[in-house]
Every structure is written in structure tokens, then in C-alpha cells.
Design an enzyme around this catalytic site. Structure first.
Site, mmCIF file in Angstrom:
data_model
loop_
_atom_site.group_PDB
_atom_site.id
_atom_site.type_symbol
_atom_site.label_atom_id
_atom_site.label_comp_id
_atom_site.label_asym_id
_atom_site.label_seq_id
_atom_site.Cartn_x
_atom_site.Cartn_y
_atom_site.Cartn_z
ATOM 1 N N HIS A 111 35.768 40.486 43.842
ATOM 2 C CA HIS A 111 34.375 40.711 44.308
ATOM 3 C C HIS A 111 34.548 41.987 45.228
ATOM 4 O O HIS A 111 35.599 42.064 45.801
ATOM 5 C CB HIS A 111 34.003 39.527 45.099
ATOM 6 C CG HIS A 111 32.733 39.635 45.656
ATOM 7 N ND1 HIS A 111 31.420 39.577 44.906
ATOM 8 C CD2 HIS A 111 32.254 40.194 46.877
ATOM 9 C CE1 HIS A 111 30.669 40.013 45.731
ATOM 10 N NE2 HIS A 111 31.002 40.392 46.896
ATOM 11 N N GLY A 146 30.622 27.485 43.999
ATOM 12 C CA GLY A 146 29.372 28.262 44.551
ATOM 13 C C GLY A 146 29.355 29.672 44.284
ATOM 14 O O GLY A 146 30.320 29.992 43.055
HETATM 15 C C1 GRF Z 1 34.040 45.159 39.542
HETATM 16 O O1 GRF Z 1 33.846 45.897 40.570
HETATM 17 C C2 GRF Z 1 34.254 43.648 40.374
HETATM 18 O O2 GRF Z 1 34.287 43.824 41.793
HETATM 19 C C3 GRF Z 1 32.789 43.122 39.916
HETATM 20 O O3 GRF Z 1 32.523 43.669 38.692
HETATM 21 C C4 GRF Z 1 32.963 45.074 38.579
HETATM 22 C C5 GRF Z 1 33.674 45.140 37.241
HETATM 23 O O4 GRF Z 1 33.931 46.160 36.844
HETATM 24 N N1 GRF Z 1 32.956 41.581 39.906
HETATM 25 P P1 GRF Z 1 34.792 46.663 35.534
HETATM 26 O O5 GRF Z 1 34.041 46.078 34.546
HETATM 27 O O6 GRF Z 1 36.070 45.973 35.756
HETATM 28 O O7 GRF Z 1 35.173 48.102 35.699
#
Ligand code: GRF
Length: 211
Positions: A116, A150
Site C-alpha cells: 500500500h 478489512g
Molecule cells: C502500487 O503503487 C501499490 O502501492 C498499489 O498499487 C500500485 C501498483 O502498481 N497497491 P504496479 O502495478 O505494481 O506498478
């Protein structure tokens, strides 16, 4: 030839797949002692599928069903079956834009991790880098956590801070957070694959210094 079974990763993603690339390349170099067993996407032309196929890794689009932010029950069963048939040990969410329901978590059984783009528990949900900028915090970052029922709420495995600069825009900040993600996520997956992680309630303990 070693007969030891490799730790097997399943990866779910909806977007460009830069975190997947960081993990897959770390597997290929041996930095992560695991192999990518299957990549699944809910988006037919997602970059993550292209990146997987370019590396000759099994990659599949499974249509998401009727909802926008989750998978319907039948579709969840298809995803779980594909992951089980691929004998996945750890499910890695890498930009998968749908919430996995309790039924999915129960049916899959194995551990699931997510990345995240904020220092949780601050700024869960969408566009977390923009939330951080709008709030005016001076430091944000990224978090790898186990997935529970969650949203962005499971036990935290690792975090990396990213300072917010005066001239940051959402795009420049997001780019720096992503660079931190590409170091943090492989490090956390490697620790799990090596069996260096234990969970005690909400606390995730590392046998070696944490990421
Ligand atoms: C990432 O920035 C991650 O934090 C979020 O979704 C994005 C995915 O980016 N959960 P990618 O497809 O790995 O470039």
C-alpha cells in the site's frame, strides 16, 4: 539437481505491474528464493500480464464478473481454483484493484500480502499518496502487510518512509513511493519465503532486522 521444492508465488494485479517486475526479477536473480507460479489479472490488457508473458511466466486474465470493486462469488472460486492448481504458497497482491472477500480468504487458506502506498494505518484506500499530500504530512511511504478481511488493515510486515518535498506533485510523490515499493516488496517476500517471519497477534516479527 536439488530436489527441494521452490516456494511458489501467485500474483494478482490490475495495472502496469512494476511491483510484479521487481519481485519476478528478484526471483530470477536469486535475491528472492521463490518462483512465480501464476499471474492473474482482472484486466485483459494489463501491463502485469504483458510483463509476465515477456518473462515466460504463466499469466491469465480471468473476467472479474458483474461488480466494479470486488469479484462475484463464482469468479472468486475461479481465482482460488487457479491459484490452488498452481500450488501457490503465498499470494502477492500487486496493484489488484478489487477487495477480496472473506470467502476468498477462507478458501485460499495460504498467506496473502499486499503493498500500500502510505505508512499505514495512515491513508488507507485509494490514491494514498494524494491523501498524504492533501493532508500536509511531511513523511509518507509504503507498507507491506498481510491481508485480512478489512481494507489495508492486516498486520504490518515492513514499511519504508518517503519524505514529502515542498515542490512535490501527486505524480512526483507517487513515483518516489513506487521506487521505495520496489525495494520493500521483494525484501518482505524473500523473508516470508525463507521462513523468517512470525506473526504474534498484530505484530509481525522478523528473525533478521526488518525491512
Ligand atoms: C502500487 O503503487 C501499490 O502501492 C498499489 O498499487 C500500485 C501498483 O502498481 N497497491 P504496479 O502495478 O505494481 O506498478
Amino acid at each position: 539437481m536439488s530436489s527441494e521444492r521452490q516456494f511458489r508465488l501467485g500474483v494478482l494485479g490490475s495495472g502496469k505491474g512494476s511491483n510484479f517486475v521487481a519481485i519476478a526479477d528478484a526471483c530470477a536473480s536469486g535475491a528472492v528464493p521463490a518462483e512465480v507460479a501464476l499471474v492473474l489479472s482482472d484486466v485483459p490488457d494489463a501491463g502485469i500480464l504483458t510483463q509476465a508473458r515477456a518473462r515466460n511466466l504463466p499469466a491469465q486474465f480471468i473476467p472479474p464478473g458483474q461488480f466494479r470493486t470486488k469479484l462475484d462469488d463464482e469468479t472468486e472460486r475461479l481465482y482460488v481454483r487457479a491459484l490452488q492448481e498452481a500450488r501457490v504458497d503465498l499470494l502477492v497482491l500487486a496493484g489488484f484493484m478489487r477487495v477480496l472477500k472473506g470467502e476468498f480468504l477462507r478458501a485460499f487458506e495460504g498467506p496473502i500480502v499486499n503493498i500500500h502506498p502510505s505508512l499505514l494505518p495512515s491513508f488507507p484506500g485509494l490514491e494514498a499518496w494524494k491523501q498524504a499530500l492533501d493532508h500536509g504530512v511531511k513523511v509518507t511511504g509504503c507498507t507491506v502487510h498481510f491481508v485480512d478481511a478489512g481494507v489495508d488493515s492486516g498486520p504490518i510486515i515492513g514499511q519504508r518512509p518517503v519524505p514529502i518535498l515542498d515542490d512535490d506533485t501527486p505524480a512526483t510523490l507517487h513515483e518516489r513511493i513506487q521506487r521505495a515499493e520496489h525495494e520493500l516488496y521483494p525484501a518482505c517476500v524473500a523473508a516470508i519465503a525463507r521462513g523468517e517471519i512470525t506473526v504474534q497477534g498484530r505484530r509481525v516479527l522478523w528473525r533478521k532486522p526488518s525491512a
